[in-house]
Design a protein around this motif. Structure first.
Motif, mmCIF file in Angstrom:
data_model
loop_
_atom_site.group_PDB
_atom_site.id
_atom_site.type_symbol
_atom_site.label_atom_id
_atom_site.label_comp_id
_atom_site.label_asym_id
_atom_site.label_seq_id
_atom_site.Cartn_x
_atom_site.Cartn_y
_atom_site.Cartn_z
ATOM 1 N N ARG A 12 32.838 39.829 29.325
ATOM 2 C CA ARG A 12 32.204 40.175 28.048
ATOM 3 C C ARG A 12 30.849 39.477 27.908
ATOM 4 N NH1 ARG A 12 31.466 43.665 23.905
ATOM 5 N NH2 ARG A 12 31.122 42.599 21.935
ATOM 6 N N MET A 15 28.355 41.170 30.153
ATOM 7 C CA MET A 15 27.942 42.456 29.597
ATOM 8 C C MET A 15 26.890 42.243 28.521
ATOM 9 S SD MET A 15 30.190 45.545 27.893
ATOM 10 C CE MET A 15 30.428 44.747 26.305
ATOM 11 N N LEU A 16 27.102 41.248 27.640
ATOM 12 C CA LEU A 16 26.150 40.960 26.580
ATOM 13 C C LEU A 16 24.813 40.476 27.138
ATOM 14 C CD1 LEU A 16 28.526 39.225 24.001
ATOM 15 C CD2 LEU A 16 27.513 41.507 23.813
ATOM 16 N N HIS A 20 25.603 44.173 34.020
ATOM 17 C CA HIS A 20 26.754 45.072 34.043
ATOM 18 C C HIS A 20 27.497 45.034 35.370
ATOM 19 C CE1 HIS A 20 24.769 47.548 30.591
ATOM 20 N NE2 HIS A 20 25.403 46.478 30.155
ATOM 21 N N GLY A 52 34.393 50.354 27.426
ATOM 22 C CA GLY A 52 33.286 49.894 26.598
ATOM 23 C C GLY A 52 32.044 49.568 27.413
ATOM 24 N N LEU A 53 32.253 49.026 28.600
ATOM 25 C CA LEU A 53 31.132 48.704 29.479
ATOM 26 C C LEU A 53 30.375 49.961 29.896
ATOM 27 C CD1 LEU A 53 29.566 46.666 31.218
ATOM 28 C CD2 LEU A 53 31.299 46.962 32.970
ATOM 29 N N TYR A 54 31.123 50.978 30.326
ATOM 30 C CA TYR A 54 30.471 52.221 30.751
ATOM 31 C C TYR A 54 29.875 52.977 29.562
ATOM 32 C CZ TYR A 54 32.017 51.614 35.530
ATOM 33 O OH TYR A 54 32.178 51.121 36.805
ATOM 34 N N ASN A 56 28.505 51.478 27.079
ATOM 35 C CA ASN A 56 27.259 50.742 26.869
ATOM 36 C C ASN A 56 26.159 51.212 27.815
ATOM 37 O OD1 ASN A 56 26.106 48.848 25.222
ATOM 38 N ND2 ASN A 56 26.690 47.093 26.462
ATOM 39 N N GLN A 57 26.558 51.688 28.985
ATOM 40 C CA GLN A 57 25.611 52.189 29.986
ATOM 41 C C GLN A 57 25.342 53.686 29.821
ATOM 42 O OE1 GLN A 57 28.058 50.464 33.346
ATOM 43 N NE2 GLN A 57 26.039 49.874 34.086
ATOM 44 N N ARG A 58 25.940 54.260 28.781
ATOM 45 C CA ARG A 58 25.795 55.690 28.487
ATOM 46 C C ARG A 58 26.358 56.579 29.602
ATOM 47 N NH1 ARG A 58 22.480 56.253 24.129
ATOM 48 N NH2 ARG A 58 21.995 58.424 24.595
ATOM 49 N N GLU A 89 37.267 56.149 20.416
ATOM 50 C CA GLU A 89 36.302 56.035 21.506
ATOM 51 C C GLU A 89 36.302 57.287 22.391
ATOM 52 O OE1 GLU A 89 34.141 53.942 21.321
ATOM 53 O OE2 GLU A 89 34.987 52.272 20.194
#
Length: 217
Positions: A12, A15-16, A20, A52-54, A56-58, A89
């Motif tokens: 986490r 990621m912040l 990534h 959530g990670l992906y 965030n990467q659209r 989600e």
């Protein structure tokens, strides 16, 4: 399990920080450990983190796959709170991919779960997403009804984040229906809610709504 939890926490942080690649590696390690232990709740959390990670990467398609797996695990665990979250989600990913029918279905399922367990925070969030989608489809009266419900619930339960997004949505709706004065009032109220929520993206959206309304006056 504690090592897997630590990996999730470090992932986490990465990621912040915008790394990534490291975050994916840490989340995948955590998932592998949870799978080896047969810890279904931990597996669910790791899958949701990867989604959530992906997101965030659209990368909507990759995110959707992980969210669907997390939702299936939540359903197996009968974790209604987690299931409601993952369905929201899933709806978001489907909306980005252009499947508005599938998106609305996922949102409605999430809404029903949130209603059944009394999760007002989640309920306001998913109804805001539904209203936004309805607004895009020019179903103004349906969108307005949801926004009105959310404003009332968010004020009663002191949910500034959900309140701010509902007010921004209402401001947009009122501009489209030719009521710039009311739109400005909603945007000003949204700005106040966004400041209380300490949410930068919401503050940006509220400021943009206020600026747009002022131009129409």
């Amino acid at each position: 399990a504690s090592i897997a939890n630590d990996l999730n926490a470090i992932g986490r942080v990465q990621m912040l920080r915008g790394d990534h690649g490291k975050a994916v590696d840490l989340y995948q390690q955590s998932l592998h450990i949870q799978e080896e232990l047969g810890n279904k709740r931990g597996i669910c959390t790791s899958l949701a983190n990867l989604g959530g990670l992906y997101l965030n990467q659209r990368d909507w398609k990759e995110a959707l796959g992980y969210y669907r797996r997390a939702a299936a695990m939540a359903e197996e665990l009968d974790d209604q709170h987690q299931l409601g979250t993952q369905l929201e989600e899933i709806g978001s990913c489907l909306e980005e991919l252009g499947d508005t029918t599938g998106s609305m279905d996922a949102y409605r399922r999430s809404k029903a779960i949130r209603l059944s367990i009394g999760d007002h925070h989640g309920l306001v969030n998913v109804r805001n997403r539904m209203a936004s989608l309805l607004l895009d489809q020019h179903r103004h009266s349906d969108a307005e009804a949801l926004y009105d419900q959310n404003v009332a619930m968010a004020r009663e339960d002191d949910l500034p984040y959900g309140l701010g997004y509902a007010l921004v949505g209402m401001s947009t709706l009122l501009l489209r229906t030719g009521e710039p004065s009311r739109a400005l009032a909603m945007a000003v109220a949204a700005d106040s809610a966004a400041a209380r929520a300490e949410e930068l993206i919401l503050q940006r959206d509220a400021a943009a709504a206020r600026y747009t309304a002022l131009k129409e006056l």
